[in-house]
Design an enzyme around this catalytic site. Sequence first.
Site, PDB file in Angstrom:
ATOM      1  CG  ASP A  75      -0.267  -0.384   2.516  1.00  0.00           C
ATOM      2  OD1 ASP A  75       0.972  -0.459   2.532  1.00  0.00           O
ATOM      3  OD2 ASP A  75      -0.966  -0.586   3.519  1.00  0.00           O
ATOM      4  CG  ASP A 144      -8.847  -1.015  11.803  1.00  0.00           C
ATOM      5  OD1 ASP A 144      -7.849  -1.673  11.443  1.00  0.00           O
ATOM      6  OD2 ASP A 144      -9.274  -0.029  11.164  1.00  0.00           O
ATOM      7  CG  HIS A 146      -5.785  -1.798   8.799  1.00  0.00           C
ATOM      8  ND1 HIS A 146      -5.988  -0.709   9.610  1.00  0.00           N
ATOM      9  CD2 HIS A 146      -4.450  -1.851   8.573  1.00  0.00           C
ATOM     10  CE1 HIS A 146      -4.820  -0.138   9.867  1.00  0.00           C
ATOM     11  NE2 HIS A 146      -3.876  -0.808   9.259  1.00  0.00           N
ATOM     12  CD  GLU A 151      -8.789   1.222   7.816  1.00  0.00           C
ATOM     13  OE1 GLU A 151      -8.861   0.303   8.656  1.00  0.00           O
ATOM     14  OE2 GLU A 151      -8.179   2.288   8.024  1.00  0.00           O
TER      15      GLU A 151
HETATM   16  C1  GLP Z   1      -0.391   0.506   8.626  1.00  0.00           C
HETATM   17  C2  GLP Z   1      -0.092  -0.353   7.390  1.00  0.00           C
HETATM   18  C3  GLP Z   1      -0.332  -1.810   7.645  1.00  0.00           C
HETATM   19  C4  GLP Z   1       0.281  -2.217   8.957  1.00  0.00           C
HETATM   20  C5  GLP Z   1      -0.387  -1.472  10.087  1.00  0.00           C
HETATM   21  C6  GLP Z   1       0.119  -1.835  11.448  1.00  0.00           C
HETATM   22  O1  GLP Z   1      -1.663   1.010   8.662  1.00  0.00           O
HETATM   23  N1  GLP Z   1      -0.838   0.057   6.241  1.00  0.00           N
HETATM   24  O2  GLP Z   1       0.201  -2.567   6.558  1.00  0.00           O
HETATM   25  O3  GLP Z   1       0.148  -3.603   9.164  1.00  0.00           O
HETATM   26  O4  GLP Z   1      -0.161  -0.086   9.874  1.00  0.00           O
HETATM   27  O5  GLP Z   1       1.247  -1.095  11.782  1.00  0.00           O
HETATM   28  P1  GLP Z   1       2.213  -1.421  12.967  1.00  0.00           P
HETATM   29  O6  GLP Z   1       2.972  -2.627  12.559  1.00  0.00           O
HETATM   30  O7  GLP Z   1       3.087  -0.206  13.078  1.00  0.00           O
HETATM   31  O8  GLP Z   1       1.364  -1.649  14.161  1.00  0.00           O
END
Ligand code: GLP
Length: 244
Positions: A75, A144, A146, A151
Amino acid sequence: MHSERKIPMRFIKTKTYEELSNKAADIIAAVIINKPNCVLGLATGSSPVGTYKRLIEDNKSGKIDFSEVTSVNLDEYVGLDGSNDQSYRYFMNDNLFNHVNIDKSKTFVPNGCADDLKAEGEAYDKMIKDLGGTDIQLLGIGLDGHIGFNEPDKYFVGPTHEVVLDQSTIEANARFFESIDDVPKTAITMGMMSIMQAKKILLVANGEAKKEIVEKSFFGPIDPMVPASLLQLHPDVTVIYSEN
Ligand code: GLP
């Protein structure tokens, strides 16, 4: 009628984040060793940073070679180009690509600055298909549920598409920006189709805060309001969770 739940998932619990990162890196290294010209599906966020660190060490020590590897990322924020230090392209260069012998022209991140994001999404899915699909998709998970930026929604969305970020995601990601107002409100993300078509899925999550959503995702019902729960239907999933 009650049927026994049979999920082909491997769920690994580790004591430390370092152990999680070492195991995840071992799994990815094995894919690269078995298939030097593999396609790696990569993720951003803090969770995979330790995994990338270990992969960099493995590359420097000669254990793994990235010269024939292609990568596709999940993404990107809409409106941030690769020169912006909060863009996911910048993150990948900084946390992995600049430190290994990968050919940068074979590293792909969706273009969040494309004029036509729908066309960008279609082209991205076609490219993944033309590459023969990803050999392994590394994922983190949002609070959440995702994955990528898919989402919670009424439906699972298949193609790579533009999304409006949930307020909770904007709040969670604000820590990386100077102010919450700087967090983009939209993003482009690989959809469930390309994620589910990966030959292997590896999800890493750590910390007490992620415990509940990990449980919901992998031991609860499959529900588009918990996007990661769809992974229960993938035939080759490894989840590594560390409470620290
Ligand atoms: C972002 C990314 C996700 C990732 C998520 C969790 O929103 N788009 O791909 O898994 O954050 O992030 P973290 O690993 O910092 O908790």
